[in-house]
Design a protein around this motif. Structure first.
Motif, mmCIF file in Angstrom:
data_model
loop_
_atom_site.group_PDB
_atom_site.id
_atom_site.type_symbol
_atom_site.label_atom_id
_atom_site.label_comp_id
_atom_site.label_asym_id
_atom_site.label_seq_id
_atom_site.Cartn_x
_atom_site.Cartn_y
_atom_site.Cartn_z
ATOM 1 N N UNK A 107 0.859 -1.181 0.000
ATOM 2 C CA UNK A 107 0.000 0.000 0.000
ATOM 3 C C UNK A 107 0.890 1.223 0.000
ATOM 4 N N UNK A 108 0.693 2.086 -0.984
ATOM 5 C CA UNK A 108 1.590 3.216 -1.198
ATOM 6 C C UNK A 108 0.797 4.512 -1.119
ATOM 7 N N UNK A 109 1.341 5.492 -0.375
ATOM 8 C CA UNK A 109 0.670 6.770 -0.147
ATOM 9 C C UNK A 109 0.393 7.528 -1.448
ATOM 10 N N UNK A 110 -0.717 8.242 -1.442
ATOM 11 C CA UNK A 110 -1.103 9.059 -2.591
ATOM 12 C C UNK A 110 0.004 10.063 -2.934
ATOM 13 N N UNK A 111 0.621 10.678 -1.926
ATOM 14 C CA UNK A 111 1.695 11.649 -2.155
ATOM 15 C C UNK A 111 2.852 11.006 -2.922
ATOM 16 N N UNK A 112 3.202 9.768 -2.555
ATOM 17 C CA UNK A 112 4.290 9.069 -3.251
ATOM 18 C C UNK A 112 3.922 8.788 -4.704
ATOM 19 N N UNK A 113 2.633 8.473 -4.958
ATOM 20 C CA UNK A 113 2.189 8.266 -6.338
ATOM 21 C C UNK A 113 2.260 9.573 -7.122
ATOM 22 N N UNK A 114 1.918 10.694 -6.477
ATOM 23 C CA UNK A 114 2.006 11.995 -7.163
ATOM 24 C C UNK A 114 3.456 12.317 -7.506
ATOM 25 N N UNK A 115 4.359 12.077 -6.544
ATOM 26 C CA UNK A 115 5.788 12.309 -6.795
ATOM 27 C C UNK A 115 6.281 11.429 -7.941
ATOM 28 N N UNK A 116 5.836 10.171 -7.945
ATOM 29 C CA UNK A 116 6.226 9.241 -9.004
ATOM 30 C C UNK A 116 5.736 9.733 -10.362
ATOM 31 N N UNK A 117 4.477 10.179 -10.400
ATOM 32 C CA UNK A 117 3.918 10.670 -11.653
ATOM 33 C C UNK A 117 4.710 11.884 -12.152
ATOM 34 N N UNK A 118 5.135 12.758 -11.232
ATOM 35 C CA UNK A 118 5.911 13.937 -11.620
ATOM 36 C C UNK A 118 7.255 13.558 -12.236
#
Length: 193
Positions: A107-118
């Motif tokens: 389970x991965x935090x939404x913030x980490x997914x946003x950083x990854x997308x960036x």
């Protein structure tokens, strides 16, 4: 153009959204004959920038894939990450920055997914491809040119599923309101007795 060139395999590699905010790297044979000994190598400099271990492993697994074969119109896909969209918030009944999304057992935090997308938005992933022992291609996998990898029937199925999930969510809310009203009615009845 020679007959050999007309009938050759033609491999392309791209990045696609396959629905439910799931992103895949896709390898397809758009040619007219079988492609053999396909080998994909992605840029390690890009991979090293990735902070989410499961995403890094997913991309590295493409480099570690044994040479493979694709028939004409065949494709091979690798799931590489999730896009932090409202659809995921809704589907997993989570909200805000503390939202966590499941990906390959973690389970991965939404913030980490946003950083990854960036990271994917800011960089182009270089891809070297070889096949049939004679063809060599270079591709730039650009997340800003994310393709829609969903067929029309799959899109309809996804839309129906989303509607069903929405109705279920509304039903849950109505059940909560009904329970609260019933509790108030019971309190009033107890006070009258």
């Amino acid at each position: 153009m020679t007959t050999k060139e007309t009938n050759r395999p033609y491999i392309v590699v791209d990045i696609v959204d396959m629905g439910y905010s799931r992103v895949f790297i896709r390898c397809r044979n758009l040619g007219h004959s079988i492609a053999t000994n396909i080998k994909i190598t992605l840029d390690n400099t890009f991979i090293e920038q990735i902070k989410i271990a499961k995403v890094k492993e997913s991309i590295e697994s493409i480099n570690n894939t044994a040479p493979f074969v694709l028939e004409p119109s065949g494709e091979k896909v690798w799931e590489v990450f999730l896009i932090p969209r409202k659809q995921l918030d809704f589907f997993h009944h989570v909200h805000g920055e503390n939202a966590k999304y499941p990906f390959k057992g973690e389970y991965i935090l939404k913030k980490d997914w946003k950083d990854n997308e960036n990271i994917f938005k800011a960089n182009v992933l270089e891809c070297n491809l070889s096949y049939n022992g004679e063809y060599f291609e270079n591709f730039e996998i650009d997340y800003n040119n994310l393709l829609d990898g969903i067929s029309a029937d799959k899109r309809l199925s996804n839309d129906l599923f989303s509607i069903t999930m929405g109705i279920s969510h509304i039903q849950d809310k109505l059940d909560g309101i009904k329970t609260a009203i019933n509790g108030l009615d019971q309190d009033k009845k107890t006070h009258r007795d």
